[in-house]
Design an enzyme around this catalytic site. Structure first.
Site, PDB file in Angstrom:
ATOM      1  N   GLN A 298      50.760  38.882  44.848  1.00  0.00           N
ATOM      2  CA  GLN A 298      50.303  38.761  43.811  1.00  0.00           C
ATOM      3  C   GLN A 298      49.946  37.696  43.032  1.00  0.00           C
ATOM      4  OE1 GLN A 298      53.828  39.461  41.074  1.00  0.00           O
ATOM      5  NE2 GLN A 298      54.670  41.118  42.488  1.00  0.00           N
ATOM      6  N   GLU A 301      43.449  36.760  44.191  1.00  0.00           N
ATOM      7  CA  GLU A 301      42.390  37.415  43.435  1.00  0.00           C
ATOM      8  C   GLU A 301      41.524  38.530  44.331  1.00  0.00           C
ATOM      9  OE1 GLU A 301      39.749  34.837  41.796  1.00  0.00           O
ATOM     10  OE2 GLU A 301      40.855  34.011  40.259  1.00  0.00           O
ATOM     11  N   GLY A 303      42.042  41.900  43.435  1.00  0.00           N
ATOM     12  CA  GLY A 303      41.400  42.820  42.435  1.00  0.00           C
ATOM     13  C   GLY A 303      40.092  42.757  41.976  1.00  0.00           C
ATOM     14  N   THR A 304      39.920  41.482  41.808  1.00  0.00           N
ATOM     15  CA  THR A 304      38.532  40.694  41.344  1.00  0.00           C
ATOM     16  C   THR A 304      37.674  41.176  42.258  1.00  0.00           C
ATOM     17  OG1 THR A 304      39.817  39.324  39.769  1.00  0.00           O
ATOM     18  CG2 THR A 304      37.402  38.813  40.368  1.00  0.00           C
ATOM     19  N   SER A 328      41.795  51.770  30.937  1.00  0.00           N
ATOM     20  CA  SER A 328      43.052  50.960  31.222  1.00  0.00           C
ATOM     21  C   SER A 328      44.258  51.596  30.594  1.00  0.00           C
ATOM     22  CB  SER A 328      42.847  49.611  31.354  1.00  0.00           C
ATOM     23  OG  SER A 328      41.746  49.236  32.065  1.00  0.00           O
ATOM     24  N   HIS A 422      41.062  41.794  33.167  1.00  0.00           N
ATOM     25  CA  HIS A 422      39.759  42.462  32.891  1.00  0.00           C
ATOM     26  C   HIS A 422      39.011  41.044  32.084  1.00  0.00           C
ATOM     27  CE1 HIS A 422      39.958  46.089  34.800  1.00  0.00           C
ATOM     28  NE2 HIS A 422      40.940  46.404  33.892  1.00  0.00           N
TER      29      HIS A 422
END
Length: 492
Positions: A298, A301, A303-304, A328, A422
């Site tokens: 967690q 980064e 996901g980015t 989303s 996002h």
């Protein structure tokens, strides 16, 4: 779509199978003074002392067995409370030597006042940096060199986050150790060490099983459902680490559509228009689910990085793609709204959520005062069974949701973790969609609403800088219009 950024509790993104714990004598239970003395003795042996500054590059590494003993002991602790106590002792007793920090800081200040030459000042600053390194960092560094050591540290951080969430261990020393370990993991899991892999129906069964298990945003029902999600007009990608190829760390599901999707039912339930992809049908890529598989990562980064890499892959495969957007979920919206209803329900006569005409229309359908009746309906999702109530709620819920996403803040940034994720990436808060998720989970968590965050590729860089630096949210006319309606009707 589940977010990965800060605030996300980086949550717990997934209720998912954790990596196996390191080997050790299972079921070890220590209690009282025996537990404390055993832990202290272990830490004394396992955590390497900080060498003097002059000897920092000449001191041999601690014996591998010392780190292995820590891994074995920790892996054998049966209870979360025991692991939390050990981590608390590690954070409290093996951090920074504050006396050394004060001494080195004073030295730097004295040299600056004396206007000494640059070389002397730079060396003093290097001594200060060295003093600021906590002792447990050395332990983590040496564990990372063991076979399976990085995996162990990912699980250790997951345990630490869980212990903090359950308040089994607290305090600034624990938060600092979490930050140090997160920083180290961010280096080990930087994009250069990550492999992008695509999942198809012909991927190994073990990979398909893992992808299915880790999907918490829109759970996979069966193998046919999984086949549809990796079939025509769908893409599924994941990052794996170079040390563990084929092991998903973060997973992204993409739908290839003719335009930007406004509901999830059409993506996860409907069959594709044809078994063979027709390129002229594909104009948009919709990121509809992103899931982190390891709680210990967690805030890293992943996901980015994954979205950026997938965009490049899709552009190579489909040069004609003109739109990239998420679809989303809005976790927390219903909870936030119920909180407002509770507050205003206690303050008789106060109503800043609904217009007078909306109150009359809703009360006419429910037969009860607005605040009390809606608390029950929204908690259960039962309101969708009444067509009249559904129509009456569309306007106010859209308006309230826009404010929740755009106006509710945490330290100046979007309160909603998915929105924050996002927006940090540089996306635009583009469109709120009515009845976009009609599942029970969608109705009870976000009143059936979903939102598109659109990625205009040429604008993501400036948008990200503006959001992170100035806390400005880039939003579409639809969002801004709904926010203005809320502000006209409310004093919040």
């Amino acid at each position: 779509m589940r977010g990965l950024g800060p605030g996300l509790r980086a949550r717990r993104l997934l209720p998912l199978r954790s990596p196996p714990r390191p080997p050790g004598p299972r079921g070890r239970r220590l209690c009282g003074g025996l537990a404390a003395s055993a832990m202290d003795e272990l830490l004394r042996r396992a955590v390497p002392p900080t060498p003097a500054y002059e000897l920092r590059e000449k001191t041999p590494a601690p014996a591998e067995g010392q780190c292995a003993d820590f891994v074995s002991f920790y892996g054998g602790l049966a209870e979360a409370s025991q692991r939390a106590e050990l981590l608390g002792r590690l954070a409290q007793g093996f951090g920074v030597d504050h006396g050394q920090v004060a001494e080195q800081s004073a030295g730097v200040l004295q040299l600056r006042q004396q206007a000494r030459e640059a070389a002397v000042l730079l060396q003093a600053e290097d001594r200060l940096r060295y003093a600021l390194v906590p002792r447990y960092r050395g332990l983590f560094h040496h564990i990372s060199k063991l076979d399976g050591g990085v995996r162990f540290l990912v699980q250790l951080r997951a345990d630490l986050l869980e212990a903090q969430a359950l308040k089994l261990v607290e305090g600034p020393h624990v938060r600092e150790m979490n930050g140090v370990l997160k920083s180290m993991l961010s280096e080990w899991f930087s994009s250069g060490f990550l492999n992008l892999e695509r999942v198809t129906w012909h991927s190994p069964c073990e990979v398909l099983q893992k992808i299915s298990e880790c999907e918490a945003v829109h759970p996979v029902k069966n193998w046919m459902d999984m086949k549809r999600r990796v079939g025509p007009y769908r893409r599924c990608y994941f990052f794996s680490h170079c040390s563990t190829p084929g092991e998903p760390l973060v997973v992204l599901h993409v739908a290839l559509t003719g335009d930007i999707s406004n509901n999830i039912q059409g993506i996860v339930k409907e069959c594709p228009p044809t078994e063979t992809e027709e390129r002229n049908r594909i104009a948009a890529a919709i990121f509809y689910s992103i899931s982190l598989t390891q709680q210990g990562l967690q805030g890293v980064e992943l996901g980015t990085f994954l979205i950026k890499r997938v965009v490049k892959e899709l552009q190579k495969e489909f040069p004609q793609l003109g739109a990239f957007s998420s679809l989303s979920p809005i976790p927390g919206f219903t909870k936030w709204l119920l909180g407002l209803l509770n507050v205003q329900g206690k303050e008789h006569g106060r109503n800043e959520l609904f217009t007078d005409s909306e109150c009359q229309e809703i009360s006419a359908v429910t037969g009860n005062p607005v605040h009390e009746s809606l608390k029950g309906f929204l908690s259960s999702g039962e309101w969708v069974k009444s067509e009249k109530l559904t129509q009456a709620l569309q306007g106010p819920l859209m308006r309230l949701c826009a404010w929740y996403l755009y106006g509710e803040k945490h330290r100046g940034y979007a309160l909603n973790p998915v929105a924050n994720f996002h927006l940090q990436n540089g996306a635009v808060m583009w469109r709120i969609n009515w009845m976009a998720d009609s599942s029970l989970k969608g109705l009870t968590s976000s009143c059936g609403l979903m939102v598109n965050y659109r990625y205009y590729l040429e604008e993501t860089g400036p948008n990200s800088i503006s959001y992170l630096g100035s806390k400005n949210i880039k939003a579409s006319e639809q969002i801004l219009s709904l926010v203005a309606q809320f502000q006209n009707n409310s004093k919040l």
